[in-house]
Design an enzyme around this catalytic site. Structure first.
Site, short mmCIF file in Angstrom:
data_model
loop_
_atom_site.label_atom_id
_atom_site.label_comp_id
_atom_site.label_asym_id
_atom_site.label_seq_id
_atom_site.Cartn_x
_atom_site.Cartn_y
_atom_site.Cartn_z
N ASP A 66 73.29 62.70 63.19
CA ASP A 66 72.75 62.75 61.78
C ASP A 66 73.85 62.08 60.60
O ASP A 66 74.98 62.35 60.55
CB ASP A 66 72.85 64.27 61.24
CG ASP A 66 72.22 64.30 59.88
OD1 ASP A 66 70.85 64.43 59.86
OD2 ASP A 66 72.74 64.60 58.97
N THR A 100 70.28 57.62 57.91
CA THR A 100 70.96 56.65 58.61
C THR A 100 70.21 55.29 58.07
O THR A 100 71.19 54.27 57.71
CB THR A 100 70.72 56.62 60.07
OG1 THR A 100 71.02 58.05 60.49
CG2 THR A 100 71.75 55.69 60.85
N ASP A 397 66.17 68.19 58.47
CA ASP A 397 65.23 66.96 58.54
C ASP A 397 63.97 67.16 58.62
O ASP A 397 63.07 66.25 57.87
CB ASP A 397 65.94 65.94 59.68
CG ASP A 397 67.25 65.36 59.42
OD1 ASP A 397 67.95 65.77 58.45
OD2 ASP A 397 67.56 64.31 59.96
#
Ligand code: ADP
Ligand code: MG
Length: 550
Positions: A66, A100, A397
């Site tokens: 993550d 990311t 997420d």
């Protein structure tokens, strides 16, 4: 000469030990640092991306994929590195997924800006071009997005699977089971008003405990609280629970009493104790009069009150967090009561069952089988703490992804396809703009293609060749959703493969990446007081070997 002058000023104005970087030197350093930070997370991108192991000063280990977590746990000290950590945090907060991507796009925006600076393009022109490109790319994004509704289970399942796809938390089957739980949770707490659906992420509680396998992760139609029943004489399980939520101390405030009574004899002491006991008994009387059989108390419960509650068969849980009280209210329909005088049967909430169970050696309270609860829990399990933590991050997420796609009602294709499509259209636009801004818009387009390149790289494909193929495919009719098929090591139609993502993940990443790179480019003077290190990667700033540009 000019340098000497500046040096002189610095000597006069800044305290001893302070350092200063000016103009090009500041920009170069900042770009290098920003790019170095982004490079750290680059290899984690996508389902074939790698994990990072982070070891804290105390020796705690985190294994994760993550982006936001990696950057946060790294404890970067350099101010520019911190800006990129903020990009990840904002993305995490606003969307929950795509951290990311946001950071690595920022990195390439910076790197490409560096190349333009080398060609003598002034920062102002780059900034203007980047801002134009950003505005245009959001427009393009909207143009390629498709609609999705909360009732489209198939699409939601695909989106959830892509979001969880990059996390190493078990097999495809496990992931499918987990995403099912999340979809159930998100749908349960969603509110429809007119044509609009809103979902409050806070009311999907993730409670986690190690000591069982990931597959044991379960959905609870209600709230799970990490507390125990206050007194051993109380019931450990109550069916058809009538629940009172009390923001009240079931105790006598000692100071209050001391101030009024001066005790001089044993009789007086006894009378005082009797008086105190009576007050507590009265408190319990008010609770039982409301017909509550389970109470959650935000504050403490005196031993004597516990005794009377147990005698009356009331299950009581004390020192419950305020946030849990709010969740209980949403789940059971109970109203939070701040004075026992106000407590009436109407304030009570309902749960089919409230039960204390022993999980991994600790007691937990399950408030379950609620009627249409607007607050639910996913009880996350994992063999070790590290696994449970990563499952929690993965589910966060997925929740973020689903909430944003449902609220906005728009999705786009993934696997780098949307980034390539935006890049192509931006380049078309750039030629119309012309001038120095044209170069900056092209640089922006190139930066977006870092996503397909990194995905190609992660699956062992040649990034440049693959990009060339993708670009030519995107020029053809029906080519707009072609991206990297990371499992097939080829390019393919992402929409057909079910590789789709919320539009919000992309739009938020574009805005935070643009904002961060622009704000870094605007800096032409870095003044640091003694002790801090603005001058690039160093101890406490960057891990060794992470500095420099590609
Ligand atoms: P982020 O923190 O940015 O979400 P991830 O590691 O989750 O990073 O990777 C997300 C990227 O991986 C997105 O560009 C997404 O489209 C891509 N991706 C995810 N699953 C697949 C897949 N099965 N095939 C191709 N690309 C995928
Ligand atoms: Mg992701």
């Amino acid at each position: 000469m000019a340098e000497n002058q500046l040096g002189g000023q610095q000597y006069l104005v800044l305290p001893e030990g302070a350092s200063r970087l000016l103009g090009k030197e500041a920009q170069r350093t900042n770009i290098a640092v920003g790019y170095a930070v982004a490079s750290i997370v680059k290899t984690t991108l996508g389902p074939k991306g790698m994990d990072k192991m982070l070891v804290s000063e105390l020796g705690d280990i985190t294994i994760t994929n993550d982006g936001a977590t990696i950057l946060e746990e790294m404890n970067v000290e350099h101010p520019i590195a911190k800006i990129l950590v903020e990009v990840a945090k904002t993305q995490d907060k606003e969307v929950g997924d795509g951290t990311t991507s946001a950071v690595i796009i920022s990195g390439d925006l910076l790197k490409n800006a560096g190349n333009l600076l080398d060609q003598g393009i002034p920062p102002a022109a780059i900034i203007k071009g980047y801002e134009m490109a950003h505005e245009k790319s959001v427009e393009i994004l909207k143009g390629v997005a498709s609609d999705v509704s909360i009732d489209d289970e198939k699409k939601l399942a695909e989106i959830a699977m892509i979001s969880v796809g990059s996390k190493n938390i078990g097999s495809e089957t496990t992931k499918r089971a987990l995403t099912k739980l999340v979809i159930q949770a998100v749908k349960q707490v969603s509110m429809r008003e007119g044509g609009k659906v809103t979902i409050d992420r806070d009311f999907i509680k993730l409670e986690k405990k190690e000591g069982a396998s990931i597959e044991d992760t379960q959905f609870i139609n209600g709230v799970l609280i990490d507390k125990e029943v206050a007194h051993s004489g109380m019931p450990k399980s109550t069916k058809n629970a009538a629940i009172a939520l009390l923001d009240v101390a079931l105790e006598i405030e000692k100071t209050e009493v001391d101030a009024k009574i001066e005790i001089t004899s044993p009789e007086q002491m006894q009378a005082f104790l009797n008086q105190e006991e009576k007050m507590l008994k009265d408190m319990v009387g008010k609770i039982t009069a409301s017909k509550a059989n389970v109470i959650f108390v935000q504050k403490g419960i005196d031993d004597v009150a516990q005794h009377y509650l147990a005698k009356a068969g009331v299950m009581a849980i004390r020192r419950v967090k305020k946030s849990d009280m709010e969740k209980l209210a949403k789940a059971t329909g109970a109203r939070l009561v701040t004075s026992l005088e106000d407590l009436t049967p109407k304030d009570l909430g309902f749960a089919g069952q409230v039960e204390e169970r022993k999980i991994a050696g600790e007691q937990m309270i399950f408030v379950e089988k609620c009627k249409d609860p607007k607050s639910v829990t996913i009880f996350v399990r994992g063999g070790t703490k590290q696994t449970a933590d990563e499952v929690e991050r993965a589910l966060t997420d997925v929740i973020g992804s689903l909430v944003s796609v449902i609220e906005e009602g728009k999705y786009v294709s993934g696997g780098g396809s949307t980034e390539v499509e935006i890049a192509m259209k931006l380049r078309d636009m750039a030629t119309d703009v012309g001038g120095r801004e044209q170069l900056a818009i092209q640089a922006f387009a190139d930066a977006l293609e870092v996503i397909p390149k990194a995905l190609a790289d992660s699956s062992g494909m040649d990034p440049i060749d693959t990009l060339v193929q993708l670009r030519s495919k995107h020029k053809s009719k029906d080519g707009k959703s072609f991206g990297i098929d990371v499992y097939g090591n080829r390019i393919a139609d992402m929409e057909k493969l079910g590789v789709i993502e919320p539009m919000k993940v992309k739009s938020q990443a574009l805005s935070s990446a643009t904002e961060a790179s622009v704000s870094i480019l605007r800096i032409d003077d870095m003044i640091s007081s003694k002790g801090s290190r603005p001058s690039g990667p160093g101890p406490g700033g960057m891990p060794p070997g992470m500095g420099g540009m590609e």
